[in-house]
Design a protein around this motif. Structure first.
Motif, PDB file in Angstrom:
ATOM      1  N   ALA A  70       0.841  -1.205   0.000  1.00  0.00           N
ATOM      2  CA  ALA A  70       0.000   0.000   0.000  1.00  0.00           C
ATOM      3  C   ALA A  70       0.872   1.249   0.000  1.00  0.00           C
ATOM      4  N   LYS A  86       1.227   4.357  -2.679  1.00  0.00           N
ATOM      5  CA  LYS A  86       1.227   5.786  -2.325  1.00  0.00           C
ATOM      6  C   LYS A  86       2.422   6.481  -2.970  1.00  0.00           C
ATOM      7  N   TYR A 101      -0.630   6.404  -6.448  1.00  0.00           N
ATOM      8  CA  TYR A 101      -1.943   5.773  -6.531  1.00  0.00           C
ATOM      9  C   TYR A 101      -2.587   5.743  -5.154  1.00  0.00           C
ATOM     10  N   SER A 102      -3.828   5.271  -5.120  1.00  0.00           N
ATOM     11  CA  SER A 102      -4.497   5.094  -3.833  1.00  0.00           C
ATOM     12  C   SER A 102      -3.931   3.865  -3.124  1.00  0.00           C
ATOM     13  N   ALA A 103      -3.807   3.980  -1.809  1.00  0.00           N
ATOM     14  CA  ALA A 103      -3.309   2.840  -1.031  1.00  0.00           C
ATOM     15  C   ALA A 103      -4.280   1.666  -1.098  1.00  0.00           C
ATOM     16  N   ASN A 104      -5.538   1.956  -1.458  1.00  0.00           N
ATOM     17  CA  ASN A 104      -6.537   0.907  -1.511  1.00  0.00           C
ATOM     18  C   ASN A 104      -6.875   0.526  -2.942  1.00  0.00           C
ATOM     19  N   SER A 105      -5.895   0.642  -3.820  1.00  0.00           N
ATOM     20  CA  SER A 105      -6.116   0.311  -5.221  1.00  0.00           C
ATOM     21  C   SER A 105      -6.480  -1.160  -5.374  1.00  0.00           C
ATOM     22  N   GLU A 118      -1.336  -1.554 -11.256  1.00  0.00           N
ATOM     23  CA  GLU A 118      -0.637  -0.703 -10.293  1.00  0.00           C
ATOM     24  C   GLU A 118       0.182  -1.550  -9.323  1.00  0.00           C
ATOM     25  N   GLU A 133       4.836  11.860   0.477  1.00  0.00           N
ATOM     26  CA  GLU A 133       3.865  11.200  -0.416  1.00  0.00           C
ATOM     27  C   GLU A 133       2.641  10.711   0.352  1.00  0.00           C
ATOM     28  N   CYS A 142      -2.553  11.042   4.362  1.00  0.00           N
ATOM     29  CA  CYS A 142      -2.560   9.603   4.635  1.00  0.00           C
ATOM     30  C   CYS A 142      -3.918   8.981   4.346  1.00  0.00           C
ATOM     31  N   GLU A 143      -3.902   7.674   4.244  1.00  0.00           N
ATOM     32  CA  GLU A 143      -5.144   6.951   4.002  1.00  0.00           C
ATOM     33  C   GLU A 143      -5.321   5.863   5.040  1.00  0.00           C
ATOM     34  N   GLN A 162      -6.391   2.036   5.619  1.00  0.00           N
ATOM     35  CA  GLN A 162      -6.461   0.861   4.765  1.00  0.00           C
ATOM     36  C   GLN A 162      -7.831   0.239   4.871  1.00  0.00           C
TER      37      GLN A 162
END
Lengths: 355, 275
Positions: free
Chosen positions: A181, A185, A189-193, A198, A257, A331-332, A334
């Motif tokens: 993840a 980042k 890309y999104s950490a939850n791709s 990707e 990032e 941040c994201e 998960q």
């Protein structure tokens, strides 16, 4: 994610459980007593006096058992609850266990201290309206570094994922989902791709980078850093915060990032023998004074705003514990992406390690 | 379970499908398995090379000495495997015992050179560079060796105890030198011990995952690690079971080879005796 002693939780657990195999594993947790609570927690993740205070006030004796990672917790409970009343899974596993119908609903009427929780934590994506979980601690993943030897502040994941500057002196986590993840980042890309292309790019990135990586650390990056084995370590903030207390030369940063924000939650597993006591325990943990004592001991960020107000500035304004709002924005959280994506991540990880 | 299929997060449907086995023959798993076999073979070989002289030494010492030596080999087995592995980490790490001893030696030598005004020549290099002893495949082999070598020494020692020493004298009397005696008399006689030792070391090495986890580096994945991950973070028990079964099949093959070998051996032996 937290280890005060220089043995990571996981390994301490393996050792202790092997030594005490007769005592722990073969004696089923007794489920008949009314004044009991079986607490399945991470090692060293509760205050020194919390459990004895709880016993003093309520007369409920707590039996503590440890797990080393979410995978272990999950695999122990997936074939049925062996008798635990309270468990502490992380966000992504809360969602997974809710989907697998493994968690009891939490009765908010029995939790008088609900109002102590910071409102930001009351409606998370992984558990809407907090029906199955109560936030325990939260934090970020970032880079712990040796100030002198690093020379600069490693404010980008590129130092770990895409650079030979610290060749042979860096460690990454060994948990596939987090490492992948963060790789996503780094690539923007999104950490939850869920896009396999990707993930493929992260795989290529890590395979190229692997020759510069000393080790994928089993939750002991802080030890590697403290002992001088590595200069940069990808780690959970609290682990680094603990060694920062002992060593001024160590620091922590969340790269520009962005990164992952995680949250550990108190949950009641299905078929828990002492559901009432579990509610009392959750209520007790949410008290301001108990929450403060807990946070002071384990040095992670508390979601309990009443407890945070009781803490000194050294704790509540420590950027290694509480990331700034700007950082949090980058941040994201998960999310649980389903078993198919999970398997893809695991397979990718196996390929990375085997290459 | 290895023939089952995952239908949702926790449920497994027993469909007698071979899907998991087919998946196990994918390139990565075969490569990792092959690598694990190589690492285990090297470990077994090193154990064997060290164990034979040690077993000999124990077997030929006085009774008092024998018990001391045997206990000192068994004693580490009473402590937990993890504790022993951690002790190796303490020895091998960058600031571990080996490197700090070497650093001390380096500094003493450098001081000595300073004393003779030779420091400017930088004979010993500019500064002490610690050796990278950990987080590679050699450290795994060392760790496995350290953990499993008693399992090689003890069977060989037991066979040596039963070995008739008069055969050695007979061999020398008949004009054989040490080397010839070793290969023609001793090795055939202790070979049952050697084969059991090899099995006792090789099989646990093949399935080990804690030691590669703790001592290995970025490039040290063994098949045991993959299996462990399927059961924990991977949450794919059917596939993990299939991989474990493949390991069990390999083990069975090795044991049956041993069985055939002992049978052949005893036949040969009998024939040798009757002639």
């Amino acid at each position: 994610m937290n280890s005060k002693y220089h043995i990571s939780r996981r390994n301490f657990l393996m050792g202790s459980s092997a030594l005490a195999a007769v005592g722990i594993t073969f004696s089923p947790l007794s489920a008949n007593g009314h004044n009991e609570l079986n607490f399945y927690n991470w090692d060293d993740y509760i205050g020194e006096n919390t459990l004895s205070d709880f016993a003093d006030r309520t007369g409920i004796k707590t039996k503590l058992d440890f797990f080393a990672d979410n995978g272990e917790l999950f695999s122990k409970l997936r074939e049925g609850n062996p008798g635990y009343d309270i468990i502490v899974p992380s966000d992504i596993y809360v969602e997974k266990m809710v989907k697998a119908n493994m968690l009891e609903r939490i009765d908010h009427d029995k939790i008088s201290n609900m109002n102590n929780i910071d409102s930001n934590f009351l409606d998370p994506v992984f558990d809407p309206k907090r029906q199955h979980s109560i936030p325990y601690m939260w934090g970020s993943i970032g880079i712990g570094y040796d100030k002198k030897r690093a020379g600069i502040t490693p404010d980008s994941w590129s130092y770990l994922y895409d650079s030979d500057r610290y060749s042979g002196d860096i460690s990454l986590l060994s948990e596939a989902t987090s490492v992948m993840a963060i790789g996503l980042k780094y690539l923007g890309y999104s950490a939850n791709s869920t896009n396999p292309k990707e993930y493929k790019q992260v795989e290529e990135l890590l395979i190229n980078q692997k020759k510069h990586i000393k080790v994928f650390a089993e939750d002991n990056g802080q030890d590697l850093l403290a002992s001088g084995d590595v200069i940069l370590a990808q780690e959970f903030n609290g682990d680094i915060a603990q060694i920062m207390l002992e060593d001024d030369n160590i620091s922590y940063t969340v790269p520009k990032e962005g990164s992952l924000i995680w949250e550990d939650c108190l949950c009641i597993p299905k078929d828990a023998p002492n559901v009432e006591n579990a509610h009392k325990f959750i209520d007790f943990i949410l008290r301001a004074d108990i929450g403060a004592e807990l946070a002071d001991y384990i040095q992670y960020a508390t979601p309990n705003k009443a407890a945070k107000e009781l803490m000194n500035a050294e704790y509540s304004s420590n950027p290694a514990i509480f990331p700034s709002d700007e950082t949090v924005k980058l941040c994201e959280n998960q999310l649980y992406l389903g078993e198919d994506v999970g398997q893809m991540i695991q397979d990718t990880w196996t390929r990375i390690l085997a290459s | 379970m290895s023939y089952g299929e995952k239908i949702n997060i926790i449920d497994i449907d027993y469909t007698w499908s071979l899907k998991n086995y087919i998946r196990a023959f994918d390139g990565v798993y075969i490569i990792t398995l092959f690598k694990s076999i190589i690492i285990s073979s090297i470990t077994t070989l090193v154990c064997l090379l060290i164990a034979i002289p040690v077993a000999f030494y124990i077997s030929f010492s006085s009774i008092r000495m024998k018990s001391i030596l045997l206990v000192s080999i068994m004693l580490p087995l009473w402590t937990n495997l993890l504790i022993r592995t951690y002790s190796l980490i303490a020895i091998l790490r960058t600031k571990g015992h080996i490197n700090s001893s070497l650093e001390y030696l380096w500094e003493s030598t450098n001081n000595l050179l300073n004393f003779f005004n030779l420091a400017n020549y930088e004979i010993m290099g500019k500064s002490f560079v610690p050796l990278n002893l950990m987080y590679n495949n050699y450290s795994i082999i060392l760790g496995l060796f350290y953990i499993y070598v008693p399992f090689m020494i003890i069977p060989i020692y037991l066979v040596l105890e039963k070995f008739d020493r008069n055969l050695l004298e007979a061999s020398y009397d008949l004009g054989a030198n040490h080397i010839k005696t070793f290969f023609k008399v001793i090795i055939p006689n202790i070979s049952p011990g050697i084969t059991s030792g090899i099995i006792l070391v090789f099989i646990p090495c093949l399935g080990s995952f804690i030691i590669p986890d703790l001592l290995g580096g970025a490039d040290s994945q063994m098949i045991g690690n993959i299996i462990e991950r399927q059961f924990k973070s991977g949450n794919d028990w059917p596939f993990g079971s299939a991989l474990s079964f493949i390991l069990i099949y390999i083990t069975l093959v090795i044991i049956s080879v041993r069985h055939v070998y002992t049978k052949l051996y005893s036949k040969l032996h009998l024939r040798g005796n009757t002639q």
